[in-house]
Design a protein around this motif. Structure first.
Motif, PDB file in Angstrom:
ATOM      1  N   PHE A 162       0.849  -1.186   0.000  1.00  0.00           N
ATOM      2  CA  PHE A 162       0.000   0.000   0.000  1.00  0.00           C
ATOM      3  C   PHE A 162       0.889   1.243   0.000  1.00  0.00           C
ATOM      4  O   PHE A 162       2.037   1.207   0.410  1.00  0.00           O
ATOM      5  CB  PHE A 162      -0.939   0.017   1.218  1.00  0.00           C
ATOM      6  N   GLU A 163       0.319   2.329  -0.486  1.00  0.00           N
ATOM      7  CA  GLU A 163       1.038   3.603  -0.539  1.00  0.00           C
ATOM      8  C   GLU A 163       0.027   4.729  -0.450  1.00  0.00           C
ATOM      9  O   GLU A 163      -1.007   4.685  -1.107  1.00  0.00           O
ATOM     10  CB  GLU A 163       1.836   3.711  -1.842  1.00  0.00           C
ATOM     11  N   ILE A 164       0.323   5.727   0.372  1.00  0.00           N
ATOM     12  CA  ILE A 164      -0.554   6.878   0.498  1.00  0.00           C
ATOM     13  C   ILE A 164       0.299   8.135   0.623  1.00  0.00           C
ATOM     14  O   ILE A 164       1.290   8.159   1.359  1.00  0.00           O
ATOM     15  CB  ILE A 164      -1.506   6.747   1.710  1.00  0.00           C
ATOM     16  N   ASP A 165      -0.043   9.159  -0.135  1.00  0.00           N
ATOM     17  CA  ASP A 165       0.641  10.445  -0.082  1.00  0.00           C
ATOM     18  C   ASP A 165      -0.235  11.443   0.660  1.00  0.00           C
ATOM     19  O   ASP A 165      -1.451  11.498   0.427  1.00  0.00           O
ATOM     20  CB  ASP A 165       0.921  10.968  -1.492  1.00  0.00           C
ATOM     21  N   PHE A 166       0.376  12.228   1.529  1.00  0.00           N
ATOM     22  CA  PHE A 166      -0.375  13.215   2.294  1.00  0.00           C
ATOM     23  C   PHE A 166       0.556  14.341   2.714  1.00  0.00           C
ATOM     24  O   PHE A 166       1.782  14.232   2.627  1.00  0.00           O
ATOM     25  CB  PHE A 166      -1.023  12.563   3.528  1.00  0.00           C
ATOM     26  N   ARG A 167      -0.065  15.410   3.202  1.00  0.00           N
ATOM     27  CA  ARG A 167       0.692  16.591   3.625  1.00  0.00           C
ATOM     28  C   ARG A 167       0.822  16.629   5.146  1.00  0.00           C
ATOM     29  O   ARG A 167      -0.101  16.223   5.862  1.00  0.00           O
ATOM     30  CB  ARG A 167      -0.008  17.869   3.156  1.00  0.00           C
ATOM     31  N   ILE A 168       1.971  17.132   5.612  1.00  0.00           N
ATOM     32  CA  ILE A 168       2.151  17.369   7.040  1.00  0.00           C
ATOM     33  C   ILE A 168       2.620  18.804   7.239  1.00  0.00           C
ATOM     34  O   ILE A 168       3.177  19.432   6.326  1.00  0.00           O
ATOM     35  CB  ILE A 168       3.158  16.384   7.676  1.00  0.00           C
ATOM     36  N   LEU A 169       2.373  19.316   8.432  1.00  0.00           N
ATOM     37  CA  LEU A 169       2.803  20.667   8.798  1.00  0.00           C
ATOM     38  C   LEU A 169       3.851  20.570   9.886  1.00  0.00           C
ATOM     39  O   LEU A 169       3.602  20.023  10.962  1.00  0.00           O
ATOM     40  CB  LEU A 169       1.604  21.494   9.286  1.00  0.00           C
ATOM     41  N   TRP A 208       5.205  17.099   1.827  1.00  0.00           N
ATOM     42  CA  TRP A 208       4.456  15.968   1.294  1.00  0.00           C
ATOM     43  C   TRP A 208       5.187  14.688   1.691  1.00  0.00           C
ATOM     44  O   TRP A 208       6.391  14.558   1.459  1.00  0.00           O
ATOM     45  CB  TRP A 208       4.339  16.039  -0.215  1.00  0.00           C
ATOM     46  N   ILE A 209       4.453  13.748   2.297  1.00  0.00           N
ATOM     47  CA  ILE A 209       5.024  12.482   2.744  1.00  0.00           C
ATOM     48  C   ILE A 209       4.345  11.342   1.999  1.00  0.00           C
ATOM     49  O   ILE A 209       3.132  11.355   1.785  1.00  0.00           O
ATOM     50  CB  ILE A 209       4.828  12.287   4.261  1.00  0.00           C
ATOM     51  N   SER A 210       5.142  10.345   1.619  1.00  0.00           N
ATOM     52  CA  SER A 210       4.604   9.110   1.068  1.00  0.00           C
ATOM     53  C   SER A 210       4.880   7.996   2.065  1.00  0.00           C
ATOM     54  O   SER A 210       6.039   7.728   2.404  1.00  0.00           O
ATOM     55  CB  SER A 210       5.263   8.785  -0.280  1.00  0.00           C
ATOM     56  N   ALA A 211       3.797   7.370   2.592  1.00  0.00           N
ATOM     57  CA  ALA A 211       3.924   6.244   3.527  1.00  0.00           C
ATOM     58  C   ALA A 211       3.694   4.958   2.755  1.00  0.00           C
ATOM     59  O   ALA A 211       2.688   4.819   2.047  1.00  0.00           O
ATOM     60  CB  ALA A 211       2.911   6.378   4.661  1.00  0.00           C
ATOM     61  N   GLY A 237       7.209  -0.335   7.582  1.00  0.00           N
ATOM     62  CA  GLY A 237       7.113   0.460   6.365  1.00  0.00           C
ATOM     63  C   GLY A 237       8.113   1.586   6.343  1.00  0.00           C
ATOM     64  O   GLY A 237       9.027   1.665   7.182  1.00  0.00           O
ATOM     65  N   VAL A 238       7.949   2.473   5.395  1.00  0.00           N
ATOM     66  CA  VAL A 238       8.873   3.597   5.223  1.00  0.00           C
ATOM     67  C   VAL A 238       8.078   4.882   5.011  1.00  0.00           C
ATOM     68  O   VAL A 238       6.933   4.855   4.545  1.00  0.00           O
ATOM     69  CB  VAL A 238       9.835   3.389   4.030  1.00  0.00           C
ATOM     70  N   PHE A 239       8.697   6.006   5.360  1.00  0.00           N
ATOM     71  CA  PHE A 239       8.226   7.337   5.000  1.00  0.00           C
ATOM     72  C   PHE A 239       9.232   7.921   4.015  1.00  0.00           C
ATOM     73  O   PHE A 239      10.451   7.818   4.225  1.00  0.00           O
ATOM     74  CB  PHE A 239       8.147   8.269   6.213  1.00  0.00           C
ATOM     75  N   ILE A 240       8.738   8.557   2.960  1.00  0.00           N
ATOM     76  CA  ILE A 240       9.615   9.206   1.985  1.00  0.00           C
ATOM     77  C   ILE A 240       9.139  10.640   1.792  1.00  0.00           C
ATOM     78  O   ILE A 240       7.941  10.882   1.588  1.00  0.00           O
ATOM     79  CB  ILE A 240       9.602   8.466   0.633  1.00  0.00           C
ATOM     80  N   ASP A 241      10.071  11.574   1.871  1.00  0.00           N
ATOM     81  CA  ASP A 241       9.743  12.985   1.622  1.00  0.00           C
ATOM     82  C   ASP A 241       9.622  13.190   0.111  1.00  0.00           C
ATOM     83  O   ASP A 241      10.615  13.108  -0.617  1.00  0.00           O
ATOM     84  CB  ASP A 241      10.850  13.883   2.203  1.00  0.00           C
ATOM     85  N   VAL A 242       8.405  13.446  -0.367  1.00  0.00           N
ATOM     86  CA  VAL A 242       8.163  13.631  -1.809  1.00  0.00           C
ATOM     87  C   VAL A 242       7.715  15.062  -2.099  1.00  0.00           C
ATOM     88  O   VAL A 242       7.020  15.322  -3.087  1.00  0.00           O
ATOM     89  CB  VAL A 242       7.099  12.620  -2.319  1.00  0.00           C
ATOM     90  N   GLN A 265       5.491  19.355  -5.559  1.00  0.00           N
ATOM     91  CA  GLN A 265       5.533  20.747  -5.988  1.00  0.00           C
ATOM     92  C   GLN A 265       5.667  20.838  -7.509  1.00  0.00           C
ATOM     93  O   GLN A 265       5.061  21.705  -8.139  1.00  0.00           O
ATOM     94  CB  GLN A 265       6.682  21.472  -5.290  1.00  0.00           C
ATOM     95  N   ALA A 266       6.468  19.923  -8.076  1.00  0.00           N
ATOM     96  CA  ALA A 266       6.613  19.914  -9.535  1.00  0.00           C
ATOM     97  C   ALA A 266       5.293  19.541 -10.202  1.00  0.00           C
ATOM     98  O   ALA A 266       4.908  20.136 -11.221  1.00  0.00           O
ATOM     99  CB  ALA A 266       7.710  18.930  -9.938  1.00  0.00           C
ATOM    100  N   GLU A 267       4.579  18.552  -9.625  1.00  0.00           N
ATOM    101  CA  GLU A 267       3.286  18.157 -10.183  1.00  0.00           C
ATOM    102  C   GLU A 267       2.277  19.297 -10.098  1.00  0.00           C
ATOM    103  O   GLU A 267       1.531  19.556 -11.051  1.00  0.00           O
ATOM    104  CB  GLU A 267       2.756  16.932  -9.438  1.00  0.00           C
TER     105      GLU A 267
END
Length: 342
Positions: A94-101, A108-111, A127-132, A137-139
């Motif tokens: 599974f993969e989910i992208d979301f924003r954090i403050l 933007w984080i991808s879990a 699992g892993v967290f990736i800073d995307v 921002q490019a998208e």
């Protein structure tokens, strides 16, 4: 590894294992990947130091999923909670992208992990967290650019349709219509080159008034026996996209008439364009000198002149006045400063 006599020394299995683990850690850090584990029964989260820093949490602090949820952007929070709650029913990755403050910074984080209890050990998921942030921002920049370009194309098609109608009424032959329409559309193209959007642009597209006038009038400056016959002197002020389109049409009509009948029709003629700005209005003065004697047209205004008057009074909420002096035409255009900026 080498021995004291300089010969290669075979690494012990334990040393090779440590060496591999260290290299794997370096590879994970280089890829910007942070690690987490989640106890599905107690809700406790364990993370590496990089994950703590990514979330803006003090390393070593005991955290649970709900603690991290407080950092998730409010618009994404319910979606993230629901997604994590559903991971045990998801088969495979599974993969989910979301924003954090993190303070005032938005990331933007991808879990990513494995669902359906796959890979679970002692009731713990991994699992892993990736800073995307950069990718997102490019998208967003590409989506903004695509939307802006779609809007501009629709506007230009509307304008082109109107110009085609106006030109067909004033032209006496298809050749004349093709020539006049091409010149009008070319003038628009030169103007819009100055205000085309760029990726990541956060402010509305605009151009400097001096640059706009210089670009529009440059082709006419090359038609005489000497260069420098067109002079532009205006204060530094910005012109918005909508006003740029209108001014391109106005300048083209005035320059075309000057080339046919006015100062630009002879090698000795000159054109001066100046501007002054006050709170009530921006005044643009178009002054032709050195050309043939002119007279005020006796007939009703042509379609080109009507286009100019409607553009200035309608879109720019201003006025345009002509002084048909024998020494040369003088045109005074007054526009609303607020309308000039949009």
């Amino acid at each position: 590894m080498t021995s004291k006599n300089g010969k290669a020394k075979k690494a012990a299995p334990g040393d090779r294992s440590v060496w591999k683990r260290k290299n794997l850690v370096h590879a994970i850090e280089a890829a910007g990947i942070t690690l987490w584990s989640w106890n599905v029964d107690t809700d406790a989260l364990a993370m590496d130091d990089h994950a703590y820093r990514l979330w803006g949490v003090q390393p070593g602090t005991d955290v649970c999923f709900e603690d991290l949820s407080a950092h998730v952007h409010p618009a994404d929070r319910d979606r993230v909670r629901a997604a994590f709650a559903a991971t045990r029913a998801i088969i495979g990755a599974f993969e989910i992208d979301f924003r954090i403050l993190v303070g005032d910074e938005l990331k933007w984080i991808s879990a990513r992990g494995q669902g359906d209890n796959a890979g679970m050990v002692d009731r713990i998921m991994f699992g892993v967290f990736i800073d995307v942030t950069g990718r997102k921002q490019a998208e967003e920049g590409n989506e903004l650019l695509a939307g802006e370009m779609s809007h501009r194309v629709k506007n230009l098609l509307t304008i082109a349709t109107g110009l085609t109608t106006i030109t067909s009424r004033s032209a006496h032959s298809k050749e004349q219509m093709a020539e006049e329409l091409t010149l009008r559309l070319t003038a628009l193209g030169r103007a819009h080159d100055l205000v085309r959007p760029v990726p990541g642009q956060t402010q509305a597209a605009s151009a400097l008034l001096g640059d706009l006038l210089s670009v529009l009038l440059a082709p006419y400056d090359d038609l005489g026996a000497f260069s420098g016959r067109v002079r532009v002197s205006v204060p530094r002020m910005r012109v918005g996209e909508s006003a740029t389109t209108v001014l391109a049409l106005v300048v083209h009509e005035l320059a075309t008439n000057s080339l046919k009948y006015g100062a630009l029709s002879v090698d000795t003629g000159t054109l001066d364009v100046s501007c002054s700005s006050h709170d009530a209005a921006v005044t643009i003065v178009w002054t032709e000198t050195g050309g043939p004697k002119i007279r005020k047209p006796a007939e009703d205004a042509g379609y080109g002149s009507k286009l100019v008057e409607r553009s200035v009074s309608g879109h720019l909420q201003g006025s345009i006045d002509y002084d048909w002096a024998e020494t040369g035409l003088c045109v005074v255009i007054k526009v609303d400063p607020k309308r000039l900026a949009i």
